[in-house]
Design a protein around this motif. Structure first.
Motif, PDB file in Angstrom:
ATOM      1  N   MET A   1      27.250  16.703 -51.689  1.00  0.00           N
ATOM      2  CA  MET A   1      28.880  15.289 -51.893  1.00  0.00           C
ATOM      3  C   MET A   1      29.884  16.320 -51.695  1.00  0.00           C
ATOM      4  N   GLY A   2      29.867  16.591 -50.240  1.00  0.00           N
ATOM      5  CA  GLY A   2      30.693  17.170 -49.975  1.00  0.00           C
ATOM      6  C   GLY A   2      32.078  18.309 -50.511  1.00  0.00           C
ATOM      7  N   ILE A   3      31.461  18.964 -51.080  1.00  0.00           N
ATOM      8  CA  ILE A   3      31.619  20.214 -51.696  1.00  0.00           C
ATOM      9  C   ILE A   3      30.581  21.363 -50.852  1.00  0.00           C
ATOM     10  N   LYS A   4      31.706  22.124 -50.172  1.00  0.00           N
ATOM     11  CA  LYS A   4      30.718  23.312 -49.207  1.00  0.00           C
ATOM     12  C   LYS A   4      30.911  24.396 -49.903  1.00  0.00           C
ATOM     13  N   MET A   5      29.576  25.152 -49.630  1.00  0.00           N
ATOM     14  CA  MET A   5      29.967  26.837 -50.394  1.00  0.00           C
ATOM     15  C   MET A   5      29.338  27.619 -49.764  1.00  0.00           C
TER      16      MET A   5
ATOM     17  N   GLY B   1      24.851  33.827 -47.999  1.00  0.00           N
ATOM     18  CA  GLY B   1      25.444  33.895 -46.995  1.00  0.00           C
ATOM     19  C   GLY B   1      25.139  32.693 -46.097  1.00  0.00           C
ATOM     20  N   ASP B   2      23.870  31.873 -47.231  1.00  0.00           N
ATOM     21  CA  ASP B   2      23.840  30.605 -46.666  1.00  0.00           C
ATOM     22  C   ASP B   2      24.940  29.252 -46.599  1.00  0.00           C
ATOM     23  N   THR B   3      25.048  28.987 -46.236  1.00  0.00           N
ATOM     24  CA  THR B   3      25.707  27.801 -46.370  1.00  0.00           C
ATOM     25  C   THR B   3      25.518  26.822 -47.042  1.00  0.00           C
ATOM     26  N   ILE B   4      25.554  25.954 -48.486  1.00  0.00           N
ATOM     27  CA  ILE B   4      24.879  25.210 -49.313  1.00  0.00           C
ATOM     28  C   ILE B   4      25.944  23.354 -49.113  1.00  0.00           C
ATOM     29  N   VAL B   5      25.945  22.081 -48.612  1.00  0.00           N
ATOM     30  CA  VAL B   5      26.432  21.714 -48.917  1.00  0.00           C
ATOM     31  C   VAL B   5      26.251  20.716 -49.856  1.00  0.00           C
TER      32      VAL B   5
ATOM     33  N   LEU C   1      22.747  19.615 -48.024  1.00  0.00           N
ATOM     34  CA  LEU C   1      22.761  20.395 -46.970  1.00  0.00           C
ATOM     35  C   LEU C   1      22.856  22.223 -47.313  1.00  0.00           C
ATOM     36  N   LEU C   2      21.877  22.193 -46.741  1.00  0.00           N
ATOM     37  CA  LEU C   2      21.370  24.265 -46.554  1.00  0.00           C
ATOM     38  C   LEU C   2      21.454  24.356 -44.910  1.00  0.00           C
ATOM     39  N   ASN C   3      22.194  25.375 -44.815  1.00  0.00           N
ATOM     40  CA  ASN C   3      22.973  25.908 -43.482  1.00  0.00           C
ATOM     41  C   ASN C   3      23.245  24.408 -42.137  1.00  0.00           C
ATOM     42  N   GLY C   4      23.318  23.066 -42.782  1.00  0.00           N
ATOM     43  CA  GLY C   4      23.091  22.243 -41.434  1.00  0.00           C
ATOM     44  C   GLY C   4      22.123  21.213 -41.567  1.00  0.00           C
ATOM     45  N   LYS C   5      21.273  21.855 -42.132  1.00  0.00           N
ATOM     46  CA  LYS C   5      19.903  20.935 -42.732  1.00  0.00           C
ATOM     47  C   LYS C   5      19.843  20.350 -43.366  1.00  0.00           C
ATOM     48  N   ARG C   6      19.589  19.117 -43.266  1.00  0.00           N
ATOM     49  CA  ARG C   6      19.250  18.119 -44.748  1.00  0.00           C
ATOM     50  C   ARG C   6      17.711  19.130 -45.866  1.00  0.00           C
TER      51      ARG C   6
ATOM     52  N   PRO D   1      13.445  36.795 -60.435  1.00  0.00           N
ATOM     53  CA  PRO D   1      13.894  37.098 -60.125  1.00  0.00           C
ATOM     54  C   PRO D   1      13.033  38.247 -58.860  1.00  0.00           C
ATOM     55  N   HIS D   2      12.583  37.131 -57.752  1.00  0.00           N
ATOM     56  CA  HIS D   2      12.152  37.526 -55.761  1.00  0.00           C
ATOM     57  C   HIS D   2      12.937  36.563 -55.162  1.00  0.00           C
ATOM     58  N   MET D   3      14.267  35.753 -55.875  1.00  0.00           N
ATOM     59  CA  MET D   3      14.547  34.562 -55.425  1.00  0.00           C
ATOM     60  C   MET D   3      15.589  34.386 -55.541  1.00  0.00           C
ATOM     61  N   ILE D   4      16.304  33.371 -54.827  1.00  0.00           N
ATOM     62  CA  ILE D   4      17.982  32.917 -55.227  1.00  0.00           C
ATOM     63  C   ILE D   4      17.475  31.621 -55.081  1.00  0.00           C
ATOM     64  N   GLN D   5      17.859  30.240 -56.114  1.00  0.00           N
ATOM     65  CA  GLN D   5      17.489  29.002 -55.754  1.00  0.00           C
ATOM     66  C   GLN D   5      17.954  28.229 -55.669  1.00  0.00           C
ATOM     67  N   GLY D   6      18.318  26.823 -55.476  1.00  0.00           N
ATOM     68  CA  GLY D   6      19.162  25.683 -54.678  1.00  0.00           C
ATOM     69  C   GLY D   6      18.552  25.030 -55.338  1.00  0.00           C
ATOM     70  N   THR D   7      18.368  23.582 -56.382  1.00  0.00           N
ATOM     71  CA  THR D   7      17.660  22.558 -56.561  1.00  0.00           C
ATOM     72  C   THR D   7      19.196  21.482 -57.386  1.00  0.00           C
ATOM     73  N   PRO D   8      19.111  20.836 -56.783  1.00  0.00           N
ATOM     74  CA  PRO D   8      19.886  19.542 -56.773  1.00  0.00           C
ATOM     75  C   PRO D   8      19.384  18.565 -57.881  1.00  0.00           C
ATOM     76  N   HIS D   9      19.969  18.001 -58.093  1.00  0.00           N
ATOM     77  CA  HIS D   9      19.565  17.023 -59.471  1.00  0.00           C
ATOM     78  C   HIS D   9      19.258  15.865 -58.748  1.00  0.00           C
ATOM     79  N   PRO D  10      18.138  15.248 -59.444  1.00  0.00           N
ATOM     80  CA  PRO D  10      17.487  13.661 -59.300  1.00  0.00           C
ATOM     81  C   PRO D  10      18.645  12.664 -58.580  1.00  0.00           C
ATOM     82  N   GLU D  11      19.860  12.615 -59.604  1.00  0.00           N
ATOM     83  CA  GLU D  11      20.669  11.864 -58.753  1.00  0.00           C
ATOM     84  C   GLU D  11      21.290  11.964 -56.798  1.00  0.00           C
ATOM     85  N   VAL D  12      21.255  13.227 -56.581  1.00  0.00           N
ATOM     86  CA  VAL D  12      21.674  13.906 -54.787  1.00  0.00           C
ATOM     87  C   VAL D  12      20.915  13.087 -54.238  1.00  0.00           C
ATOM     88  N   ASP D  13      21.061  11.947 -53.395  1.00  0.00           N
ATOM     89  CA  ASP D  13      20.057  11.724 -52.405  1.00  0.00           C
ATOM     90  C   ASP D  13      19.747  12.483 -51.830  1.00  0.00           C
TER      91      ASP D  13
END
Length: 135
Positions: free
Chosen positions: A88-92, A82-86, A67-72, A52-64
């Motif tokens: 496992m080699g997929i940049k979006m 517009g945030d850059t998300i990477v 990167l969010l805007n170049g920060k781990r 409702p008030h935000m967008i959230q990115g959540t990794p799977h537990p197997e993903v070590d």
């Protein structure tokens, strides 16, 4: 509704803009909404969800990490357009996001049944019989 742009991917076929009419999408192979065949990519490697008030990115537990805007990052994070998300080699990046309210099938069917009852429809006995057989 989510619009995602994949800028780089080990499988170039997946690069480009992806539009989804749902509030939650998964990146992962083979069961994700976006499913590039990338070595080691779990089925639900990364989830992007419109809340409702935000967008959230959540990794799977197997993903070590991811990167969010170049920060781990290792845990779920709030995303902005517009945030850059990477992952496992997929940049979006998230290009557009809007929370959509969906009406469930049950709600639609219940509403339609009430209309049939109000109209004293001749198919009501058939509906009653089907309901008894599916219990």
């Amino acid at each position: 509704m989510l619009v995602i742009e994949i800028m780089t991917c080990p499988d170039p076929e997946f690069e480009g803009v992806w539009r989804f009419h749902q509030n939650q999408i998964y990146l992962g192979y083979p069961e994700g909404d976006i499913a590039p065949a990338v070595d080691g990519l779990p089925s639900f490697a990364y989830m992007i969800e419109v809340l409702p008030h935000m967008i959230q990115g959540t990794p799977h537990p197997e993903v070590d990490h991811w990167l969010l805007n170049g920060k781990r990052a290792t845990r779920p994070r709030r995303l902005r357009l517009g945030d850059t998300i990477v992952v496992m080699g997929i940049k979006m990046k998230v290009v557009e996001a809007a929370l959509e309210e969906f009406t469930s099938r049950k709600t639609i069917l219940d509403s339609r049944l009430q209309e049939l009852i109000a109209a004293n429809s001749p198919i009501l006995p058939v509906i009653k019989l089907l309901k008894e057989k599916t219990k």
